[in-house]
Write an enzyme that holds these catalytic residues in place. Structure first.
Site, PDB file in Angstrom:
ATOM      1  CB  VAL A 188      -0.893  -0.145   1.131  1.00 52.00           C
ATOM      2  CG1 VAL A 188      -1.663   1.323   1.212  1.00 52.00           C
ATOM      3  CG2 VAL A 188      -1.783  -1.294   1.105  1.00 52.00           C
TER       4      VAL A 188
ATOM      5  CD  GLU B 242     -14.062   5.458   2.974  1.00 50.83           C
ATOM      6  OE1 GLU B 242     -14.459   4.239   3.042  1.00 50.83           O
ATOM      7  OE2 GLU B 242     -14.825   6.642   3.108  1.00 50.83           O
TER       8      GLU B 242
ATOM      9  CE  LYS C 250     -10.921  -5.325   6.836  1.00 48.84           C
ATOM     10  NZ  LYS C 250     -10.867  -6.252   5.589  1.00 48.84           N
TER      11      LYS C 250
END
Length: 442
Positions: free
Chosen positions: A25, A138, A214
């Protein structure tokens, strides 16, 4: 002298960025900032400039200018020319301390760290509020899928009733492969590992820890209450069998690992939250049933907006980096215009409902003796615990009889007591599978 386009008087000439972590990432984040520098400057009103990148091993060739690399993230975030910190390291410590320090120093923070946020959002949000800076995340929930911002902003004037979804690509790939090929769990897991969908140690994924983190984040946002991973009821997929998938198909269903966050209203009007993760049967007609492979999807149900579905790639370097950069642009714009994003909202402070009190449906598969009266006895146990049967399928299997029962909705505790009673019945030789069922109105 004239001002740059989109930049107001007093706005910073540059915005310094510190990147913590240069894995899949982090590498994509650095690429996007570098390759899209001109477009990003125009969108933000000031250029983004990478001040440094924190890595563990300075000896590796990272494909970036070596002068940007440092193995001292604490010093990097303290630099006066750093305005925004991007954390894509993962884990609890040292990211927790680094993020808190950065916020206290007046730096806005963008993170994709679901494990950290599922435990310490309150602490970090308080630090962000005190310093009047942004904390955006996000990318922590479903990779490229925008679901956090819609819950926090687009639906801020509505009442969210339920958030349910497939938020772990590894488990969805495994269950999809089992359903499509008839493979057993171990075979599908091995294939997921070979293709790079599963880690060498897949425990966090297959046992539901990733999905539970999550779910905690989603429940906190959706219901304006503080929910941690410890509040989420969790079961993984390691006990799901190929036979379960085959049986589900006979009921026009499939099996998915679901993260469910739900507002539960009692008869007296008291509201509580149910946050849970488990493999469940869902009808093939349900929108989540068609989500296959490593893709993710989240269905949000709100009082006025109705049902909304968000679908896309839930993991991977580039998709996750896309979500990270969306947050970076928002944080940077706020820096340019001396503003900040919405604060954490926990005004409702709803309690967590114990799983035993949550109404659900069950799929129960068992082997029973092939003799008269067995079905009547099994049905009697369900009735004794006030659990209504919706469907029964009986099949012979090499001299044994398999009985599959699907129930109507009842408190989870009553269903669990029923299953325990079945296991003690002399006529029931084995309870081979117990799964919940979601996505129906019964």
């Amino acid at each position: 002298m004239t001002e740059d386009m989109g930049q107001h008087a007093g706005a910073p000439r540059e915005l310094g960025v510190a990147v913590l972590g240069l894995g899949n990432v982090g590498t994509e984040v650095v690429r996007i900032i570098t390759e899209n520098a001109i477009d990003l400057r125009e969108r933000i009103g000031a250029p983004l400039v990478i001040r440094g990148i924190a890595v563990r091993d300075l000896g590796r060739d990272r494909g970036v200018a070596r002068e940007l690399l440092t193995d001292d993230p604490a010093s990097l975030i303290r630099r006066d020319d750093v305005d925004i910190v991007i954390e894509v390291v993962g884990g609890i410590e040292p990211p927790r301390e680094l993020i808190r320090t950065a916020l206290e120093l007046g730096k806005s923070v963008v993170t994709a760290n679901k494990a950290l946020l599922a435990e310490y959002t309150g602490e970090l949000a308080a630090a962000a509020a005190a310093a009047n800076v942004d904390l955006y995340f996000e990318a922590a929930v479903a990779g490229a899928i925008p679901v956090v911002r819609p819950l926090m902003q687009s639906l801020a004037g509505d009442q969210v009733e339920r958030v349910a979804g497939i938020v772990n690509g590894t488990t969805n790939y495994i269950l999809s492969a089992m359903a499509e090929t008839g493979a057993d769990y171990e075979t599908a897991l091995a294939e997921a590992g070979r293709l790079g969908y599963a880690e060498a140690d897949p425990t966090a994924d297959v046992e539901g820890y990733d999905a539970a983190a999550k779910a905690a984040i989603l429940a906190s946002i959706a219901f304006h209450s503080r929910v941690t991973a410890a509040d989420v009821y969790r079961e993984g997929i390691s006990s799901v069998t190929a036979a379960d998938l085959a049986s589900a198909a006979k009921f026009d269903c499939t099996v998915k690992l679901l993260s469910i966050c739900e507002r539960i209203t009692e008869a007296d009007g008291t509201e509580r939250i149910s946050a849970r993760v488990y493999p469940a049967l869902i009808p093939l007609a349900h929108p989540l049933a068609t989500v296959s492979g490593a893709y993710n999807a989240v269905v949000v149900e709100a009082h006025d907006a109705g049902r909304l579905m968000f679908y896309g790639q839930g993991a991977g370097g580039a998709p996750t980096a896309s979500a990270v950069m969306g947050d970076v642009v928002m944080a940077a714009r706020n820096k340019v215009h001396s503003g900040r994003g919405p604060l954490e909202s926990t005004y409702a402070s709803l309690a967590i409902a114990p799983i035993a009190q949550v109404p659900t449906r069950y799929y129960v598969a068992m082997h029973v003796l092939d003799r008269p009266g067995v079905l009547e006895g099994v049905a009697g146990e369900f009735a004794k615990h006030h659990v209504s049967i919706a469907a029964v399928r009986q099949e012979g299997d090499g001299g044994r009889t398999q009985l599959i029962v699907i129930t109507h909705r009842a408190p989870d505790g009553a269903l669990a007591e029923t299953v325990a009673a079945l296991k003690n019945m002399e006529a029931v030789t084995a309870v081979t599978s117990v799964l919940r069922m979601e996505g129906t109105d019964e």
